[in-house]
Scaffold this motif. Sequence first.
Motif, PDB file in Angstrom:
ATOM      1  N   GLY A  73      48.085  17.387  19.324  1.00 18.84           N
ATOM      2  CA  GLY A  73      49.459  17.254  19.510  1.00 18.84           C
ATOM      3  C   GLY A  73      50.429  18.238  20.128  1.00 18.84           C
ATOM      4  N   GLY A  74      50.150  19.531  19.637  1.00 16.04           N
ATOM      5  CA  GLY A  74      50.975  20.794  20.251  1.00 16.04           C
ATOM      6  C   GLY A  74      52.312  20.989  19.420  1.00 16.04           C
ATOM      7  N   PHE A  75      52.499  20.266  18.148  1.00 15.68           N
ATOM      8  CA  PHE A  75      53.699  20.422  17.555  1.00 15.68           C
ATOM      9  C   PHE A  75      53.815  21.606  16.652  1.00 15.68           C
ATOM     10  N   GLU A  76      55.029  22.368  16.212  1.00 13.04           N
ATOM     11  CA  GLU A  76      54.879  23.318  15.601  1.00 13.04           C
ATOM     12  C   GLU A  76      54.554  23.244  14.150  1.00 13.04           C
ATOM     13  N   THR A  77      53.745  24.210  13.385  1.00  9.86           N
ATOM     14  CA  THR A  77      53.067  23.977  12.231  1.00  9.86           C
ATOM     15  C   THR A  77      54.508  24.096  11.258  1.00  9.86           C
ATOM     16  N   PHE A  82      59.470  12.859  11.398  1.00  9.38           N
ATOM     17  CA  PHE A  82      59.400  11.557  11.757  1.00  9.38           C
ATOM     18  C   PHE A  82      60.421  11.318  12.872  1.00  9.38           C
ATOM     19  N   ASP A  83      60.238  11.523  13.978  1.00  9.39           N
ATOM     20  CA  ASP A  83      61.275  11.404  15.078  1.00  9.39           C
ATOM     21  C   ASP A  83      60.529  10.795  16.336  1.00  9.39           C
ATOM     22  N   ASP A  84      61.384  10.548  17.564  1.00  8.82           N
ATOM     23  CA  ASP A  84      60.844  10.096  18.735  1.00  8.82           C
ATOM     24  C   ASP A  84      59.711  10.790  19.394  1.00  8.82           C
ATOM     25  N   ASN A  85      59.799  11.885  19.242  1.00  2.55           N
ATOM     26  CA  ASN A  85      58.795  12.872  19.816  1.00  2.55           C
ATOM     27  C   ASN A  85      57.284  12.534  19.357  1.00  2.55           C
ATOM     28  N   LEU A  86      57.241  12.571  18.056  1.00  2.49           N
ATOM     29  CA  LEU A  86      56.018  12.418  17.411  1.00  2.49           C
ATOM     30  C   LEU A  86      55.657  11.005  17.484  1.00  2.49           C
ATOM     31  N   ASN A  87      56.541   9.951  17.161  1.00  3.40           N
ATOM     32  CA  ASN A  87      56.362   8.543  17.406  1.00  3.40           C
ATOM     33  C   ASN A  87      55.798   7.928  18.717  1.00  3.40           C
ATOM     34  N   ALA A  88      56.488   8.575  19.865  1.00  3.94           N
ATOM     35  CA  ALA A  88      55.995   8.203  21.278  1.00  3.94           C
ATOM     36  C   ALA A  88      54.744   8.635  21.547  1.00  3.94           C
ATOM     37  N   LYS A  89      54.207  10.069  21.117  1.00  2.00           N
ATOM     38  CA  LYS A  89      52.978  10.244  21.313  1.00  2.00           C
ATOM     39  C   LYS A  89      51.791   9.713  20.507  1.00  2.00           C
ATOM     40  N   LEU A  90      52.114   9.100  19.567  1.00  2.82           N
ATOM     41  CA  LEU A  90      51.069   8.310  18.641  1.00  2.82           C
ATOM     42  C   LEU A  90      51.238   6.986  19.186  1.00  2.82           C
ATOM     43  N   ILE A  91      52.198   6.362  19.548  1.00  5.83           N
ATOM     44  CA  ILE A  91      52.360   4.975  20.094  1.00  5.83           C
ATOM     45  C   ILE A  91      51.619   4.854  21.343  1.00  5.83           C
ATOM     46  N   HIS A  92      51.597   5.751  22.110  1.00  5.31           N
ATOM     47  CA  HIS A  92      51.231   5.793  23.515  1.00  5.31           C
ATOM     48  C   HIS A  92      49.781   6.021  23.449  1.00  5.31           C
ATOM     49  N   MET A  93      49.358   6.794  22.268  1.00  2.00           N
ATOM     50  CA  MET A  93      47.680   7.028  22.384  1.00  2.00           C
ATOM     51  C   MET A  93      47.254   5.511  21.557  1.00  2.00           C
ATOM     52  N   MET A  94      47.596   5.375  20.672  1.00  2.00           N
ATOM     53  CA  MET A  94      47.267   3.830  19.993  1.00  2.00           C
ATOM     54  C   MET A  94      47.509   2.589  20.970  1.00  2.00           C
ATOM     55  N   GLU A  95      48.354   2.542  21.812  1.00  2.00           N
ATOM     56  CA  GLU A  95      48.139   1.168  22.567  1.00  2.00           C
ATOM     57  C   GLU A  95      47.267   1.435  23.883  1.00  2.00           C
ATOM     58  N   ARG A  96      47.122   2.640  24.094  1.00  2.00           N
ATOM     59  CA  ARG A  96      45.772   2.779  25.139  1.00  2.00           C
ATOM     60  C   ARG A  96      44.728   2.722  24.722  1.00  2.00           C
ATOM     61  N   GLU A  97      44.320   3.311  23.225  1.00  3.91           N
ATOM     62  CA  GLU A  97      43.053   3.135  22.771  1.00  3.91           C
ATOM     63  C   GLU A  97      42.464   2.130  22.055  1.00  3.91           C
ATOM     64  N   ARG A 119      53.798   8.904   8.013  1.00  2.00           N
ATOM     65  CA  ARG A 119      55.097   8.006   8.196  1.00  2.00           C
ATOM     66  C   ARG A 119      54.893   7.452   9.640  1.00  2.00           C
ATOM     67  N   ALA A 120      54.808   8.488  10.524  1.00  2.00           N
ATOM     68  CA  ALA A 120      54.682   8.112  11.756  1.00  2.00           C
ATOM     69  C   ALA A 120      53.312   7.510  12.277  1.00  2.00           C
ATOM     70  N   ALA A 121      52.265   7.802  11.770  1.00  2.00           N
ATOM     71  CA  ALA A 121      51.073   7.178  12.029  1.00  2.00           C
ATOM     72  C   ALA A 121      51.091   5.708  11.661  1.00  2.00           C
ATOM     73  N   ILE A 122      51.572   5.287  10.504  1.00  2.65           N
ATOM     74  CA  ILE A 122      51.704   3.891  10.050  1.00  2.65           C
ATOM     75  C   ILE A 122      52.687   3.146  10.921  1.00  2.65           C
ATOM     76  N   HIS A 123      53.686   3.709  11.123  1.00  2.00           N
ATOM     77  CA  HIS A 123      54.501   3.029  12.223  1.00  2.00           C
ATOM     78  C   HIS A 123      54.030   2.894  13.595  1.00  2.00           C
ATOM     79  N   ALA A 124      53.291   3.967  14.178  1.00  2.00           N
ATOM     80  CA  ALA A 124      52.577   3.817  15.393  1.00  2.00           C
ATOM     81  C   ALA A 124      51.337   2.701  15.382  1.00  2.00           C
ATOM     82  N   GLY A 125      50.810   2.814  14.013  1.00  3.64           N
ATOM     83  CA  GLY A 125      49.564   1.917  14.219  1.00  3.64           C
ATOM     84  C   GLY A 125      49.905   0.450  13.381  1.00  3.64           C
ATOM     85  N   ARG A 126      50.791   0.008  13.701  1.00  2.92           N
ATOM     86  CA  ARG A 126      51.344  -1.353  13.106  1.00  2.92           C
ATOM     87  C   ARG A 126      50.437  -2.462  13.625  1.00  2.92           C
ATOM     88  N   HIS A 127      49.568  -2.056  14.571  1.00  5.94           N
ATOM     89  CA  HIS A 127      48.620  -3.058  15.263  1.00  5.94           C
ATOM     90  C   HIS A 127      47.212  -2.842  14.859  1.00  5.94           C
TER      91      HIS A 127
END
Length: 209
Positions: A73-77, A82-97, A119-127
Amino acid sequence: MKVLAVGSHFNNIEIGCGGALLKHKQRGDQITLFVAATSGILNSERIEVRKDDVVFRDAQEAAGIIGGRLICGGFETLHLEFDDNLNAKLIHMMEREKFDIMYTHFPGDIQHDHRSLARAAIHAGRHVPGILGYRCTWYQSETPFTPNFFVDISDVWEQKEAAMRKYQSVSGRVKEDKIAYFKNDAENNGRQNGVSYAEGFQVIKWLER
């Protein structure tokens, strides 16, 4: 089946659910490993003390053992939020795949990056029909890890251990005491279930279809 494993840092996935992923590999499932942070470390003076490229090289070799496609993902260690940047990356990947099952940190993990990503993964992975939480650290938190879903990894333990040991080569990310701890954990899970080794997960969501 399309399988997603989500981890904050390189080595989290191998420790937490590497065995289960190897079982998916045996079944011919398609595996994706998403690691949110680079795993490089800066000290208090902002000097790099662990290089991103070294850890990434270890991660590529570990992913080769597991048989998964590696995405960073390229985020800093230590700065995952739990913000828009992380959520958007995860949601985009899950909706595509359109994944069928996702493994992620359990939500009560004490480490900040782990908790934020869970928290972000569960939010993005609601489907996503199936979501399982794993533990990859021995530290206790106010919310105990209580596994209620187990996977027999007796025939793949050696491969899981080999994947974890890839992080010993240069970066030194997984030391002998951590391998011993999680081997003992897998043995205890196995005893509870009548097998040699088992990984334990906390069910976050499970939809039978």
